[in-house]
Write a protein that holds these residues in place. Structure first.
Motif, PDB file in Angstrom:
ATOM      1  N   CYS B  82     103.508  33.025  22.182  1.00  0.00           N
ATOM      2  CA  CYS B  82     103.847  31.345  22.962  1.00  0.00           C
ATOM      3  C   CYS B  82     105.205  30.966  22.568  1.00  0.00           C
ATOM      4  CB  CYS B  82     102.711  30.519  22.452  1.00  0.00           C
ATOM      5  SG  CYS B  82     102.770  29.978  20.615  1.00  0.00           S
ATOM      6  N   GLN B  85     107.244  29.704  25.312  1.00  0.00           N
ATOM      7  CA  GLN B  85     106.857  28.124  25.873  1.00  0.00           C
ATOM      8  C   GLN B  85     107.402  27.138  24.698  1.00  0.00           C
ATOM      9  OE1 GLN B  85     104.436  30.905  26.046  1.00  0.00           O
ATOM     10  NE2 GLN B  85     105.089  30.466  28.266  1.00  0.00           N
ATOM     11  N   ALA B 250     105.450  19.117  28.540  1.00  0.00           N
ATOM     12  CA  ALA B 250     105.558  20.147  27.628  1.00  0.00           C
ATOM     13  C   ALA B 250     104.780  19.557  26.184  1.00  0.00           C
ATOM     14  CB  ALA B 250     107.143  20.549  27.393  1.00  0.00           C
ATOM     15  N   GLU B 252     103.477  21.338  22.268  1.00  0.00           N
ATOM     16  CA  GLU B 252     103.097  22.471  21.212  1.00  0.00           C
ATOM     17  C   GLU B 252     102.093  21.959  20.167  1.00  0.00           C
ATOM     18  OE1 GLU B 252     107.437  23.175  20.278  1.00  0.00           O
ATOM     19  OE2 GLU B 252     106.590  23.288  18.194  1.00  0.00           O
ATOM     20  N   GLY B 349     104.303  35.540  26.474  1.00  0.00           N
ATOM     21  CA  GLY B 349     104.582  34.280  27.096  1.00  0.00           C
ATOM     22  C   GLY B 349     105.587  34.252  28.149  1.00  0.00           C
ATOM     23  N   LEU B 353     106.031  32.474  32.197  1.00  0.00           N
ATOM     24  CA  LEU B 353     106.838  31.622  32.865  1.00  0.00           C
ATOM     25  C   LEU B 353     107.501  32.120  34.057  1.00  0.00           C
ATOM     26  CD1 LEU B 353     108.928  30.813  29.396  1.00  0.00           C
ATOM     27  CD2 LEU B 353     107.586  29.238  30.764  1.00  0.00           C
ATOM     28  N   ASN B 384      99.888  27.644  29.795  1.00  0.00           N
ATOM     29  CA  ASN B 384      99.618  27.938  28.272  1.00  0.00           C
ATOM     30  C   ASN B 384      99.948  29.295  27.694  1.00  0.00           C
ATOM     31  OD1 ASN B 384      97.611  28.335  25.866  1.00  0.00           O
ATOM     32  ND2 ASN B 384      98.346  26.282  25.896  1.00  0.00           N
ATOM     33  N   THR B 395     102.314  24.277  25.774  1.00  0.00           N
ATOM     34  CA  THR B 395     101.610  24.337  27.064  1.00  0.00           C
ATOM     35  C   THR B 395     102.791  23.435  27.965  1.00  0.00           C
ATOM     36  OG1 THR B 395      99.518  23.994  26.126  1.00  0.00           O
ATOM     37  CG2 THR B 395      99.951  23.091  28.473  1.00  0.00           C
ATOM     38  N   LEU B 396     102.822  23.734  29.098  1.00  0.00           N
ATOM     39  CA  LEU B 396     103.890  23.422  30.319  1.00  0.00           C
ATOM     40  C   LEU B 396     103.137  22.811  31.362  1.00  0.00           C
ATOM     41  CD1 LEU B 396     106.576  26.095  29.938  1.00  0.00           C
ATOM     42  CD2 LEU B 396     106.444  23.962  28.606  1.00  0.00           C
TER      43      LEU B 396
END
Ligand SMILES: [Zn+2]
Lengths: 139, 401
Positions: B82, B85, B250, B252, B349, B353, B384, B395-396
């Motif tokens: 992650c 992210q 966003a 974390e 991750g 994206l 995520n 998480t976005l």
């Protein structure tokens, strides 16, 4: 002992040594915070619950329960010869958890292994100085 | 006065390395980084010399040096899959603070080639600290790699919530259906892999046991992969030919580093990072039209669906039931074929994206990255990433124009 062919822990002399000294004597020594009275594991120089630095060591019962487990069919080094074997997280009677290779279970039949089973600790000498704790299902 | 960074920045481009998957000739991680950065620069029209910030797990500085650039912002956050992210999260904050306008987040990883390369060319330092807690209290017990840890979470989920291996196997089946629409997916078809093409629940349950209760088809691939995305300020985003995909939210969070410290084995910090992202966006799970969810293992994806509020607790796999998450379904999930069937080099991750960018920018079907049926009409995506041993999450909330 001379033929112990699996990873051997390397105790750090500053924080975890009392745990390994206990293991060598066949005792499960755990760290407990004298401020909030809670046990934590792995051993630390500060209580992760209340951040007191007042930590004492005590001899625990060596009893616990299986929190969850898995059956390892792929492993490396000395453990490769043991597959399948069962690994488990143990809820310690005094609080917090330890990880282990679980003894007294049938790795070929995972459905016969129960979360919540009562377990007891035992120690296996890996070297003269380092004895490794393992947990065994006792019921 | 702090201001809400929601929509201050956008993903304005996303590209993979020239080659991904099983690169038989071999590559190094740096080669994959450079290919991906070159490709995203060409896609966006942003010159490499105009990159103001660079992020990559562990080695952003080495990539900048290799490119001969002198970024005024670097982020080497390295917390597993992650990390990317988290890089986007931090880039958004930096953009919102006026520190920079253009950051590149880069990934290059030789999950497959490193065997051929005898462990060299990974871009990472080797070996751990013998005095670290996991070395003293976990490693002696034979766990080897992620599957041997994550399996403990699935056992506990089945015990605590009454879920079954069949429930989780459905995640692998649906994800494979998406891979059949992605020509670059390792498991796209029998042409790309002897075991490629559609699978059934029985195929998953009958595949080799890796770490019970995880079978081989519950586990992600181990491939080579490179990727890069550009995060840009609104001003730059609106000046480019590529479509922006806005970062509406966003967040974390982390629950532990070592699995010894994982309190609830059926929950992750995606709950906390998701709530942060939703709050920043002013949106909730009900506003999301698709999801990109880290699927290192079926259990990772199932639990994360619960954490993000997409299903009730204990019922994560139900998100994939009845074809709902598959091609043509009402809530598409992991439309690239996932780490399970597309590509997973160790840190997945970046792939999340790139696919979210493609879906929300309407570029998910271009004959290379997607066949007819892969492009969804989603305008919002909850994304995520999970890193470590179900440890760290980012998480976005992404939205299309
Ligand atoms: Zn305390």
């Amino acid at each position: 002992m001379a033929d112990y062919n699996k990873p051997i822990p390397d105790p750090d002399p500053y924080v975890t040594q009392p745990f390994w000294d206990g293991a060598k004597a066949g005792k499960l020594m755990l760290p407990r915070c004298t401020s909030c009275n809670r046990v934590h594991f792995y051993p630390r120089m500060i209580c992760p619950h209340c951040h007191s630095s007042s930590i004492e060591w005590f001899e625990a019962s060596g009893e616990g329960y299986v929190h969850t487990f898995a059956v390892q069919h792929r492993a490396f080094g000395g453990w490769a010869d043991e597959v399948p074997f069962v690994t488990a997280y143990i809820d310690l009677k005094e609080g917090d958890r330890m990880f282990t290779v679980l003894r007294g279970v049938d790795a070929q039949n995972p459905e016969t292994i129960k979360v919540g089973s009562k377990v007891k600790v035992e120690f296996e000498p890996a070297t003269d100085e380092v004895h490794i704790p393992f947990w065994r299902v006792v019921e | 006065m702090p201001s809400n960074p929601s929509m201050a920045g956008a993903l304005v481009g996303a590209a993979e390395s020239d080659e991904i998957g099983y690169i038989e000739a071999g590559k190094t991680s740096m080669m994959l980084h450079i290919e991906a950065i070159r490709n995203v620069a060409a896609q966006t029209g942003i010159k490499i010399s105009d990159i103001e910030g660079i992020a990559s797990p562990g080695n952003a500085n080495q990539i900048a040096e290799y490119l001969g650039i002198h970024p005024k912002w670097t982020d080497t956050t390295s917390v597993g899959g992650c990390s990317f992210q988290l890089h986007v999260h931090k880039a958004l904050a930096a953009i919102n603070s006026g520190i920079l306008d253009v950051a590149v987040v880069s990934h290059g990883e030789t999950g497959y080639s490193q065997r051929k390369n005898q462990g060299k060319g990974t871009g990472r330092a080797r070996g751990g600290d013998p005095w670290a807690p996991d070395a003293q209290f976990s490693a002696p017990y034979g766990v080897a790699g992620a599957p041997s840890n994550y399996s403990h979470a699935l056992t506990r989920h089945m015990h605590q919530w009454g879920s079954t291996k069949q429930d989780f196997a459905q995640i692998a089946v649906t994800t494979r259906d998406w891979a059949t629409l992605n020509p670059r997916a390792v498991m796209h078809s029998k042409e790309t892999h002897p075991n490629g093409g559609p699978i059934t629940i029985d195929d998953v349950l009958n595949s080799r046991v890796i770490s019970w209760p995880l079978n081989l088809l519950d586990c992600c691939l181990v491939t080579d992969h490179g990727g890069a995305v550009v995060v840009a300020s609104a001003e730059v985003a609106n000046s480019l030919a590529t479509k922006p995909v806005w970062i509406a939210g966003a967040g974390e969070n982390m629950s532990h580093a070592n699995m010894l410290e994982m309190g609830d084995f059926t929950a992750t910090s995606a709950k906390a990072s998701g709530e942060t992202a939703y709050r920043m966006a002013g949106m909730g799970p009900e506003d999301m039209e698709m999801a990109m969810i880290y699927d290192s293992f079926t259990v990772t994806a199932g639990i994360t669906a619960e954490m993000l509020g997409l299903t009730p607790r204990g019922e994560g796999p139900s998100l994939w039931a009845n074809g709902n998450a598959g091609p043509g379904g009402k809530f598409p999930v992991n439309t690239n074929g996932g780490g399970l069937s597309f590509s997973h080099s160790g840190m997945y991750g970046m792939m999340l994206l790139i696919e979210a960018y493609r879906q929300l920018s309407g570029t998910a079907e271009d004959a290379v990255h997607g066949l007819p049926g892969k492009q969804t009409d989603a305008k919002s995506c909850i994304l995520n990433g999970t890193g470590g041993s179900l440890s760290h999450t980012g998480t976005l909330v992404l939205v299309a124009d």
